[in-house]
Design an enzyme around this catalytic site. Structure first.
Site, short mmCIF file in Angstrom:
data_model
loop_
_atom_site.label_atom_id
_atom_site.label_comp_id
_atom_site.label_asym_id
_atom_site.label_seq_id
_atom_site.Cartn_x
_atom_site.Cartn_y
_atom_site.Cartn_z
N GLU A 59 0.77 -1.32 0.04
CA GLU A 59 0.04 0.11 0.23
C GLU A 59 0.78 1.30 -0.10
OE1 GLU A 59 -2.75 0.28 3.35
OE2 GLU A 59 -3.57 2.25 2.36
N ARG A 294 5.26 -13.35 9.30
CA ARG A 294 5.83 -11.84 8.78
C ARG A 294 7.32 -11.86 9.69
NH1 ARG A 294 3.75 -6.76 9.37
NH2 ARG A 294 1.95 -7.33 8.17
N LYS A 304 4.22 0.48 9.82
CA LYS A 304 4.47 1.72 9.22
C LYS A 304 3.81 3.01 10.17
CE LYS A 304 3.23 0.20 5.31
NZ LYS A 304 2.26 0.15 3.96
P1 ATP Z 1 1.28 -1.89 8.18
O1 ATP Z 1 0.45 -2.86 8.76
O2 ATP Z 1 2.51 -1.45 8.85
O3 ATP Z 1 0.89 -0.88 7.09
P2 ATP Z 1 1.36 -3.62 5.93
O4 ATP Z 1 1.73 -5.27 6.13
O5 ATP Z 1 0.24 -3.39 5.83
O6 ATP Z 1 2.24 -2.73 7.05
P3 ATP Z 1 1.62 -3.12 2.98
O7 ATP Z 1 2.20 -2.06 2.43
O8 ATP Z 1 0.52 -3.61 3.06
O9 ATP Z 1 2.01 -3.28 4.59
O10 ATP Z 1 2.47 -4.62 2.93
C1 ATP Z 1 2.70 -5.04 1.53
C2 ATP Z 1 3.34 -6.49 1.61
O11 ATP Z 1 4.29 -6.70 2.54
C3 ATP Z 1 2.10 -7.38 2.25
O12 ATP Z 1 1.90 -8.56 1.47
C4 ATP Z 1 2.75 -7.86 3.60
O13 ATP Z 1 2.51 -9.18 3.68
C5 ATP Z 1 4.18 -7.55 3.24
N1 ATP Z 1 4.96 -7.41 4.63
C6 ATP Z 1 4.70 -6.25 5.63
N2 ATP Z 1 5.20 -6.29 6.42
C7 ATP Z 1 6.03 -7.64 6.60
C8 ATP Z 1 6.93 -8.14 7.63
N3 ATP Z 1 7.41 -7.65 8.69
N4 ATP Z 1 7.34 -9.29 7.28
C9 ATP Z 1 6.99 -9.92 6.06
N5 ATP Z 1 6.10 -9.25 5.11
C10 ATP Z 1 5.75 -8.27 5.49
MG MG Z 2 -1.55 -3.16 4.51
#
Ligand code: ATP
Ligand code: MG
Length: 585
Positions: A59, A294, A304
């Site tokens: 995102e 994760r 984030k």
């Molecule tokens: P946040 O919840 O902090 O906003 P997010 O997971 O929603 O983070 P996205 O931009 O939606 O962030 O993530 C894009 C991709 O990266 C998703 O498919 C997610 O599964 C993966 N991802 C994000 N954080 C991690 C992590 N700590 N370990 C592995 N994969 C991750």
């Molecule tokens: Mg997300």
């Protein structure tokens, strides 16, 4: 894909699944119309030349961090190893928080990590917002098929009637309204006739399902908000959990890999795809969702929201502050793409949550840089050493390998003169046990130079040592036949005062002093390490050219990089990437 694997990939449960799918030819008849779209775009096209399709779906609401690197290496790595395609898809269905700045930064970082989204002549860079028309058409069709309805309950009412883990929900009074009525209302929602929160489109599944995600989840909500790409064209936006399977299906994704918290969403993912297939919008085989654990890294936060708070409240100097676990921060700190890929390979992929110690990331950096970083010398906390029997004004070249393990890298030379900078820590007035460096009466080698014996020192009024005096033994220069005639236990690095280059050096410590600042209800800001950054004015070896991004191993001190933003050859600004050994045991 630009990056070749250097070693055979380590197997994991996802690779086993893909191996089985390929063996069973599960996707062998899947077609690909050359661009994302519903079934008719692909129906008459050739069989997809990509054996699998994966995607990385960020995102664009912040900068990528080390956790994302795990997902990037996994998804792009699988596509590379299985002769498939990995799409970079911006999941931009949340207009308020998303910006072009983040889109650009994400593209930059995925490229930097060594991956791209080209497959043969395709450029698989997509935006979920490009699918808004298709999604809307699907929503209307689901209403007509009896699979969705417009609910006029408020968000609070919906929450209250959803039930709990132990009790079922209750049906909305609008659940059984005629499809035509829902259709009219959805169109009015789209046309901006209703305020935010006044109604929503919900899937009609089962308010008594043991899986709360299946209790008539919301598909569309009203948001009168400007979108960074579609402007004010839309005032209704799809919910992530409904949009995501649709995005995957339009892109003909075979393996949709997400993190464990989406496991409970999988039934809704499949429900959505199966209904749309039955309505003729999608064709088998449908995408399959798989979940992996994760990455949780010690001593950092990777949410984030928390990272943004660190930036906005100026606890750090921006998203790319070298202490940040963002990829932009790690790059600026001196991490290489190879080191991050190596780290991701080492931590592997599994279904069990675990915490990875930060030292594993640092060790991957050392293992990557040790064979390639040129060696150099710096003095971070200087005191002056005077060779009292060395003539004033005289200077001679000393020679050292550019890299001790790589003879082809050649030699570097630097001058030795009467006055040198040495580390303050390399001298003691009174040595502790097992201290082999300089103290009155002791003999050490000036590395790559002569053997010297300490004859005295000078202190200021406060008792600080300001100068150290030595005499050198003329026949003992390194590389000459007499070099081994005197055995010494201490070897110290030095730089000629007259020739040394001044440099600003930033020494980093962990950003948080608690190994798990992210857990429970801890106030993560209270756990910030007040000593995470120390800036010193140092001296570096003559001949060092601090072009932004250049890196070295300074002997005994660690790996350093010339700051990408602030360093110039005239005014070097260097960041310590990591020490030579783990000092955090
Ligand atoms: P946040 O919840 O902090 O906003 P997010 O997971 O929603 O983070 P996205 O931009 O939606 O962030 O993530 C894009 C991709 O990266 C998703 O498919 C997610 O599964 C993966 N991802 C994000 N954080 C991690 C992590 N700590 N370990 C592995 N994969 C991750
Ligand atoms: Mg997300």
């Amino acid at each position: 894909m630009t990056t070749e694997s250097t070693t055979a990939p380590v197997s994991n449960f996802l690779r086993s699944i893909i191996d089985q799918d390929l063996k069973a030819q599960r996707h062998a008849s899947k077609r690909w119309g050359g661009k994302p779209g519903p079934a008719q775009v692909h129906a008459t096209a050739d069989v997809d030349p990509a054996r699998i399709r994966t995607r990385f779906p960020p995102e664009p609401n912040g900068y990528l961090h080390i956790g994302h690197a795990k997902s990037i290496c996994l998804n792009f790595g699988l596509a590379r190893d299985y002769l498939g395609a990995c799409h970079l898809r911006f999941d931009d269905t949340n207009p308020e928080k998303e910006e072009q700045e983040y889109v650009d930064a994400i593209i930059d970082m995925v490229h930097w990590l060594g991956f791209d989204w080209k497959f043969q002549n395709e450029t698989n860079l997509y935006f979920a917002s490009d699918y808004f028309e298709d999604m809307y058409a699907f929503a209307e069709a689901l209403i007509q098929g009896g699979f969705a309805y417009v609910d006029e309950q408020s968000p609070e009412q919906m929450r209250e009637t959803r039930g709990t883990l132990t009790s079922p929900g209750t049906n909305s009074p609008w659940r059984d309204r005629p499809a035509d009525e829902s259709l009219t209302l959805l169109r009015e929602m789209r046309d901006g006739k209703h305020p935010d929160g006044s109604m929503a489109l919900r899937a009609k599944i089962d308010m008594a399902s043991p899986n709360i995600n299946l209790r008539d989840p919301v598909m569309y909500r009203i948001r009168h908000a400007e979108h960074h790409r579609t402007g004010d064209k839309w005032c209704i936006y799809p919910m992530y959990s409904w949009a995501h399977p649709v995005e995957d299906a339009l892109e003909q994704i075979t393996h949709s890999i997400c993190t464990l918290e989406f496991e409970d969403q999988r039934p809704f993912y499949n429900w959505t795809l199966e209904r749309l297939r039955d309505l003729g919008f999608l064709a088998d085989p449908l995408p399959q969702q798989y979940e992996f654990a994760r990455l949780y890294l010690s001593y950092v936060v990777t949410s984030k929201r928390k990272l943004r708070q660190l930036v906005v409240e100026n606890h750090v100097n921006g998203w790319d502050d070298p202490r940040m676990p963002t990829l932009a921060g790690l790059r600026r700190r001196g991490y290489t793409p190879e080191s991050i890929r190596l780290f991701c390979e080492r931590i592997g992929v599994s279904k069990a949550d675990s915490r990875i110690d930060y030292s594993i990331l640092e060790q991957a950096l050392r293992d990557d840089l040790d064979p390639k970083a040129p060696r150099s010398v710096a003095v971070l906390d200087p005191i002056k050493l005077i060779i009292t029997n060395y003539p004033e004004g005289q200077s001679e070249e000393c020679t050292a390998p550019a890299h001790p393990k790589d003879p082809d890298a050649g030699q570097r030379t630097f001058p030795l003169t009467r006055e040198l900078w040495i580390e303050r820590d390399d001298f003691r007035i009174e040595p502790e046990k097992k201290y082999f460096r300089l103290y009155p009466g002791n003999t050490v080698r000036l590395k790559y130079g002569y053997v010297v014996t300490c004859t005295g020192y000078k202190q200021d009024d406060q008792g600080n040592v300001t100068e150290v005096y030595v005499e050198y033994l003329p026949d003992t220069k390194s590389g000459t036949p007499g070099a081994d005639s005197v055995k010494v236990k201490g070897n110290i690095t030095w730089i000629s005062v007259e020739h040394a280059i001044p440099a600003t050096v930033r020494l980093y410590d962990r950003l948080f002093s608690d190994p798990h600042p992210d857990t429970g209800d801890k106030d993560f800001l209270a756990l910030l390490n007040p000593n995470s950054l120390t800036t010193v004015e140092a001296w570096v070896e003559p001949g060092l050219v601090a072009e932004p991004g250049a890196n070295w191993q300074f002997e005994r001190l660690g790996y350093f990089i010339a700051d990408r933003e602030e360093s110039t050859p005239e005014k070097p600004v260097l960041n310590r990437t990591a020490t030579l050994r783990d000092t955090w045991v």
